[in-house]
Structure formats: C-alpha cells, structure tokens
Write a protein that holds these residues in place. Structure first.
Motif, PDB file in Angstrom:
ATOM      1  N   THR A  28       0.834  -1.212   0.000  1.00  0.00           N
ATOM      2  CA  THR A  28       0.000   0.000   0.000  1.00  0.00           C
ATOM      3  C   THR A  28       0.861   1.251   0.000  1.00  0.00           C
ATOM      4  O   THR A  28       0.608   2.195  -0.753  1.00  0.00           O
ATOM      5  CB  THR A  28      -0.932   0.000   1.218  1.00  0.00           C
ATOM      6  OG1 THR A  28      -1.700  -1.207   1.217  1.00  0.00           O
ATOM      7  CG2 THR A  28      -1.868   1.202   1.189  1.00  0.00           C
ATOM      8  N   VAL A  29       1.888   1.274   0.861  1.00  0.00           N
ATOM      9  CA  VAL A  29       2.759   2.447   0.941  1.00  0.00           C
ATOM     10  C   VAL A  29       3.552   2.606  -0.350  1.00  0.00           C
ATOM     11  O   VAL A  29       3.693   3.720  -0.881  1.00  0.00           O
ATOM     12  CB  VAL A  29       3.708   2.347   2.150  1.00  0.00           C
ATOM     13  CG1 VAL A  29       4.663   3.533   2.188  1.00  0.00           C
ATOM     14  CG2 VAL A  29       2.914   2.275   3.438  1.00  0.00           C
ATOM     15  N   LEU A  30       4.074   1.511  -0.883  1.00  0.00           N
ATOM     16  CA  LEU A  30       4.866   1.584  -2.106  1.00  0.00           C
ATOM     17  C   LEU A  30       4.040   2.098  -3.271  1.00  0.00           C
ATOM     18  O   LEU A  30       4.500   2.955  -4.046  1.00  0.00           O
ATOM     19  CB  LEU A  30       5.433   0.200  -2.435  1.00  0.00           C
ATOM     20  CG  LEU A  30       6.279   0.096  -3.698  1.00  0.00           C
ATOM     21  CD1 LEU A  30       7.518   0.983  -3.606  1.00  0.00           C
ATOM     22  CD2 LEU A  30       6.684  -1.348  -3.966  1.00  0.00           C
ATOM     23  N   GLU A  31       2.827   1.612  -3.429  1.00  0.00           N
ATOM     24  CA  GLU A  31       1.984   2.069  -4.534  1.00  0.00           C
ATOM     25  C   GLU A  31       1.607   3.532  -4.358  1.00  0.00           C
ATOM     26  O   GLU A  31       1.466   4.261  -5.345  1.00  0.00           O
ATOM     27  CB  GLU A  31       0.741   1.190  -4.638  1.00  0.00           C
ATOM     28  CG  GLU A  31       1.058  -0.214  -5.151  1.00  0.00           C
ATOM     29  CD  GLU A  31      -0.160  -1.098  -5.276  1.00  0.00           C
ATOM     30  OE1 GLU A  31      -1.212  -0.740  -4.677  1.00  0.00           O
ATOM     31  OE2 GLU A  31      -0.073  -2.133  -5.962  1.00  0.00           O
ATOM     32  N   ARG A  32       1.468   3.969  -3.119  1.00  0.00           N
ATOM     33  CA  ARG A  32       1.168   5.384  -2.867  1.00  0.00           C
ATOM     34  C   ARG A  32       2.358   6.272  -3.249  1.00  0.00           C
ATOM     35  O   ARG A  32       2.213   7.250  -3.972  1.00  0.00           O
ATOM     36  CB  ARG A  32       0.824   5.569  -1.383  1.00  0.00           C
ATOM     37  CG  ARG A  32       0.793   7.015  -0.902  1.00  0.00           C
ATOM     38  CD  ARG A  32      -0.375   7.793  -1.460  1.00  0.00           C
ATOM     39  NE  ARG A  32      -0.261   9.221  -1.141  1.00  0.00           N
ATOM     40  CZ  ARG A  32      -1.159  10.127  -1.472  1.00  0.00           C
ATOM     41  NH1 ARG A  32      -2.239   9.770  -2.117  1.00  0.00           N
ATOM     42  NH2 ARG A  32      -0.972  11.393  -1.165  1.00  0.00           N
ATOM     43  N   LEU A  33       3.559   5.899  -2.794  1.00  0.00           N
ATOM     44  CA  LEU A  33       4.738   6.727  -3.023  1.00  0.00           C
ATOM     45  C   LEU A  33       5.270   6.621  -4.450  1.00  0.00           C
ATOM     46  O   LEU A  33       5.945   7.522  -4.928  1.00  0.00           O
ATOM     47  CB  LEU A  33       5.847   6.353  -2.039  1.00  0.00           C
ATOM     48  CG  LEU A  33       5.554   6.579  -0.555  1.00  0.00           C
ATOM     49  CD1 LEU A  33       6.747   6.129   0.286  1.00  0.00           C
ATOM     50  CD2 LEU A  33       5.221   8.033  -0.272  1.00  0.00           C
ATOM     51  N   GLY A  34       5.011   5.499  -5.106  1.00  0.00           N
ATOM     52  CA  GLY A  34       5.500   5.320  -6.469  1.00  0.00           C
ATOM     53  C   GLY A  34       6.884   4.726  -6.548  1.00  0.00           C
ATOM     54  O   GLY A  34       7.190   3.963  -7.460  1.00  0.00           O
ATOM     55  N   CYS A  35       7.736   5.076  -5.604  1.00  0.00           N
ATOM     56  CA  CYS A  35       9.071   4.488  -5.513  1.00  0.00           C
ATOM     57  C   CYS A  35       9.628   4.782  -4.128  1.00  0.00           C
ATOM     58  O   CYS A  35       9.225   5.750  -3.482  1.00  0.00           O
ATOM     59  CB  CYS A  35      10.013   5.026  -6.602  1.00  0.00           C
ATOM     60  SG  CYS A  35      10.354   6.797  -6.508  1.00  0.00           S
ATOM     61  N   ILE A  36      10.537   3.922  -3.687  1.00  0.00           N
ATOM     62  CA  ILE A  36      11.211   4.096  -2.396  1.00  0.00           C
ATOM     63  C   ILE A  36      12.687   3.854  -2.626  1.00  0.00           C
ATOM     64  O   ILE A  36      13.088   2.795  -3.108  1.00  0.00           O
ATOM     65  CB  ILE A  36      10.668   3.119  -1.339  1.00  0.00           C
ATOM     66  CG1 ILE A  36       9.190   3.408  -1.048  1.00  0.00           C
ATOM     67  CG2 ILE A  36      11.487   3.204  -0.056  1.00  0.00           C
ATOM     68  CD1 ILE A  36       8.535   2.419  -0.103  1.00  0.00           C
ATOM     69  N   GLN A  37      13.506   4.835  -2.297  1.00  0.00           N
ATOM     70  CA  GLN A  37      14.934   4.756  -2.604  1.00  0.00           C
ATOM     71  C   GLN A  37      15.636   3.702  -1.755  1.00  0.00           C
ATOM     72  O   GLN A  37      15.363   3.529  -0.567  1.00  0.00           O
ATOM     73  CB  GLN A  37      15.600   6.111  -2.381  1.00  0.00           C
ATOM     74  CG  GLN A  37      17.057   6.162  -2.823  1.00  0.00           C
ATOM     75  CD  GLN A  37      17.634   7.558  -2.787  1.00  0.00           C
ATOM     76  OE1 GLN A  37      16.908   8.542  -2.790  1.00  0.00           O
ATOM     77  NE2 GLN A  37      18.954   7.659  -2.762  1.00  0.00           N
ATOM     78  N   LEU A  38      16.570   2.995  -2.397  1.00  0.00           N
ATOM     79  CA  LEU A  38      17.413   2.009  -1.739  1.00  0.00           C
ATOM     80  C   LEU A  38      18.790   2.599  -1.467  1.00  0.00           C
ATOM     81  O   LEU A  38      19.258   3.454  -2.214  1.00  0.00           O
ATOM     82  CB  LEU A  38      17.568   0.770  -2.620  1.00  0.00           C
ATOM     83  CG  LEU A  38      16.327  -0.101  -2.816  1.00  0.00           C
ATOM     84  CD1 LEU A  38      16.507  -1.006  -4.018  1.00  0.00           C
ATOM     85  CD2 LEU A  38      16.048  -0.922  -1.558  1.00  0.00           C
ATOM     86  N   ASP A  39      19.427   2.116  -0.417  1.00  0.00           N
ATOM     87  CA  ASP A  39      20.799   2.503  -0.149  1.00  0.00           C
ATOM     88  C   ASP A  39      21.429   1.425   0.723  1.00  0.00           C
ATOM     89  O   ASP A  39      20.749   0.795   1.535  1.00  0.00           O
ATOM     90  CB  ASP A  39      20.878   3.854   0.560  1.00  0.00           C
ATOM     91  CG  ASP A  39      22.308   4.377   0.618  1.00  0.00           C
ATOM     92  OD1 ASP A  39      22.791   4.872  -0.409  1.00  0.00           O
ATOM     93  OD2 ASP A  39      22.927   4.261   1.692  1.00  0.00           O
ATOM     94  N   THR A  40      22.730   1.219   0.569  1.00  0.00           N
ATOM     95  CA  THR A  40      23.409   0.130   1.268  1.00  0.00           C
ATOM     96  C   THR A  40      23.733   0.453   2.723  1.00  0.00           C
ATOM     97  O   THR A  40      23.955  -0.453   3.524  1.00  0.00           O
ATOM     98  CB  THR A  40      24.726  -0.223   0.556  1.00  0.00           C
ATOM     99  OG1 THR A  40      25.565   0.939   0.513  1.00  0.00           O
ATOM    100  CG2 THR A  40      24.474  -0.700  -0.867  1.00  0.00           C
ATOM    101  N   ILE A  41      23.780   1.715   3.089  1.00  0.00           N
ATOM    102  CA  ILE A  41      24.212   2.103   4.435  1.00  0.00           C
ATOM    103  C   ILE A  41      23.155   1.724   5.469  1.00  0.00           C
ATOM    104  O   ILE A  41      21.963   1.949   5.259  1.00  0.00           O
ATOM    105  CB  ILE A  41      24.501   3.620   4.484  1.00  0.00           C
ATOM    106  CG1 ILE A  41      25.673   3.949   3.550  1.00  0.00           C
ATOM    107  CG2 ILE A  41      24.808   4.080   5.905  1.00  0.00           C
ATOM    108  CD1 ILE A  41      25.868   5.417   3.309  1.00  0.00           C
TER     109      ILE A  41
END
Length: 375
Positions: A28-41
């Motif tokens: 639900t959150v992902l579809e709302r935001l459209g994308c969620i940034q990834l990072d290794t830290i």
C-alpha cells in the motif's frame, strides 16, 4: 492570475501528501509513493526501511519488504535513484528501458550477457555468487573498496545492464543481495508490457505531483529525474492548476486532489532519513522549511558540519531540527543534535529519537548536547 498560497499551507500540503496516509502493508505504501529509494548504508536501518517506518508501518513488515513473496510486490529499478517500485509500474518504466538500450548498443559485454542469460534459463534465479568470478575482482590493491564499478566483473556488469534493459528483473533479495530472474518469469503477466513514451511521462509526472501535493516544475521533475521541459509539457497537457506560493519563484503546480483545508501535519514527531522523498531535493526543503542540509555520509569526518547519518525531524507541519544517529551494540547513539526551541518543544525531539530506538530495539544513549539550530 494563479491563486496565492501561503507558505504555511504549502507545508501542510507537502506533509499531508507524504506522512498522513496510514497503511499497514508494504504494498500500500509503495503504490502510494511510487518508488522508495534504496541505499546500502545501515547506520540505523536501511534507507527503504526508514521510509516505510516513518509512515507507520510495523517493523516486521518493513524488514520483510525485500523478501520473496508468492506474488511479487516490487521490482528494483532506477527511479529517483535505485529504488523499489510497485510491479504495476513496470509498463511505465518502458521509456527509461528504451533509453538505456539506445545508450548502450555496443557488444563489449555480449559474451558475458549470453552466459548470464544461459545461467538464468538453467537455474531460474541467481545471485552474483553464482558467477564464476563473483561480483568483484579482488586483490587489486588497497584502492579496491569492494563496491567500485571499476572492479566489477564482466558478469556483474552484464547482469546490471540486462536489468536496465528490462530483460532481467529483481523482485526480492536474500539478505541484501539481489536475486536476478528473467523478467518474463519475475514480473506478473498482467504487468509485463510496455507503455508508450507519453503514457510513461504522464504516469511519472502524475505520481510525483500526487506525492508532493504542491511543487515547482523542478520539484516534480526531480522525483523521477525527468527533464523540466518534458515535465511542464505533461502538466500543461493534463491541465494542472498553477498556484503562487509565498516566497517561491518559478512555475508552481498543485495536485488537483488536494483538499486545501483541514490538512493535518505529521500526527507524531518523526525522524526521516536523508534518502526520504520529503527531503530528496534540498532546494525544495530549504524553500519549505528554511533548511538545505546536505548528506555528509561521503564527507571525510573532519570536514563534516554536523554528523555522519543525519535524520531530519518533522513535528506537525514543521522541521524544527535534526539528529545524527548510529546503532551500535544494542544502543542508539545520538552523535549530534540541533533543535530550534522556538519552533517545537523538545519533547518532540525526544519522542522522535525514542521512536527510532523502537525501530532498532535499542536503548538511547545521548552522547551529544542539544545545539541551537542555525538557519
């Protein structure tokens, strides 16, 4: 003349677009935001987990977001940066896939690509551990930090290029290691098609505007790293209304779904990572809240102006301060903190830090005193 909008109203709209919607599921959150940034830290938690937790997801649900599911929820691709996107967005990244294929037409990795594809057809799913030489060439001197593009093997280069092209997809990870599959096997059939360029642009511009609530042409373009000219053309085609926000310059647009009254701010004080879409564009953060803080993760320690892992803290509609946090041996250490007491009580600061501590199951240890916030 465009309608005038107070800065206070713009703040409320921006916060409501991002932090107000409640959800209990990652999808639900992902579809709302459209994308969620990834990072290794992972000084506190991974960036995508912090984005989900700031929007009230349960810790277990946030942590499981990269796990394999019976029906895929997300895939990894370049959006604002390398990000998680809902599988329903696959058709609308076709324009970007086409651009990557046009950009890389050389056959320098033809052999490695053929070997990767053969491996995928044989095994169904692979990680870099399945490559003969792994992901990185080792033993090439102290300059090899283990994650440098220059030290990647041909197979690692090849599988990443196939990912950009859309022949390969990643819909889950093992640990934090990508699991690669042929796109035709990974992406559900109903989403495995390509939209035309204009439909792709409309999708990205509309998604960006919905999640910003109100924004300049640059704000909206930055969400998916689009060209400003393309963004403005789509906004005009969609007949999106322009507004004049107090103190802002340039064309500014407002989401047609925004309700301009009774827009509450963040329900509780919350810390967000510097990889959160609320603060992606520092110029926008400065226009809205008077702060243009930079990420100092890659800055040598003697040159940092604040701290290693900075988390801005939102309280209501405002951004009264920030903390630098690090998880270590069951403690969440507060390494630096700045706060403006005139903008919010310190109880909000402590509540936000305690909330982060609950996300990592740690005890808070204050190593730093609260410093005044300098604009």
């Amino acid at each position: 003349m465009p309608e005038s909008l107070r800065l206070a109203d713009a703040r409320r709209i921006a916060i409501a677009a991002q932090l107000r919607p409640k959800a209990t599921r990652f999808k639900t959150v992902l579809e709302r935001l459209g994308c969620i940034q990834l990072d290794t830290i992972s000084a506190v938690r991974r960036a995508h987990e912090l984005t989900l937790l700031a929007r009230n997801l349960d810790v277990d649900e946030a942590v499981r977001s990269l796990e394999r599911r019976r029906s895929p929820v997300a895939f990894e691709y370049w959006a604002h940066a390398m990000s998680l996107l809902p599988v329903s967005a696959w058709p609308y990244l076709a324009r970007r896939r086409r651009n990557w294929r046009e950009r890389y037409q050389d056959d320098s990795l033809a052999v490695a690509e053929a070997e990767v594809l053969a491996l995928l057809r044989d095994r169904g799913a692979i990680t870099v551990s399945d490559f003969p030489s792994g992901a990185m060439h080792r033993g090439q001197g102290v300059s090899n930090m283990g994650d440098s593009w220059n030290f990647r093997t041909d197979h690692k280069h090849a599988v990443e290029r196939l990912l950009w092209f859309g022949e390969v997809a990643c819909t889950h990870r093992i640990g934090f290691k990508r699991v690669y599959q042929l796109a035709e096997r990974a992406i559900p059939a109903e989403h495995l098609w390509d939209a035309d360029d204009e439909a792709c642009l409309r999708y990205m511009v509309s998604t960006a505007l919905r999640n910003l609530g109100v924004g300049t042409s640059k704000d909206i373009a930055d969400y998916f790293r689009l060209k400003i000219a393309d963004t403005e053309r789509v906004l005009n085609d969609l007949e999106v209304e322009q507004v004049a926000v107090e103190g802002w310059r340039g064309r500014t647009w407002i989401d047609p779904q925004v309700r301009r009254t009774r827009l509450p701010g963040a329900e509780r004080a919350v810390a967000v990572s510097m990889f959160d879409q609320l603060v992606w564009l520092r110029e926008r953060m400065e226009r809205l809240w008077g702060h243009g803080w930079k990420i100092e993760i890659y800055v040598p320690e003697p040159q940092r102006t604040f701290g290693y892992y900075c988390l801005p803290i939102f309280a209501g509609d405002d951004l009264p301060g920030r903390v630098a946090l690090r998880r270590s041996n069951g403690e969440l250490m507060v390494e630096a903190v700045q706060w403006d007491d005139a903008r919010a009580d310190r109880e909000h600061l402590h509540a936000a830090v305690d909330r982060v501590a609950s996300w990592v199951n740690a005890e808070v240890r204050w190593k730093a005193e609260v410093q005044p916030l300098a604009l």
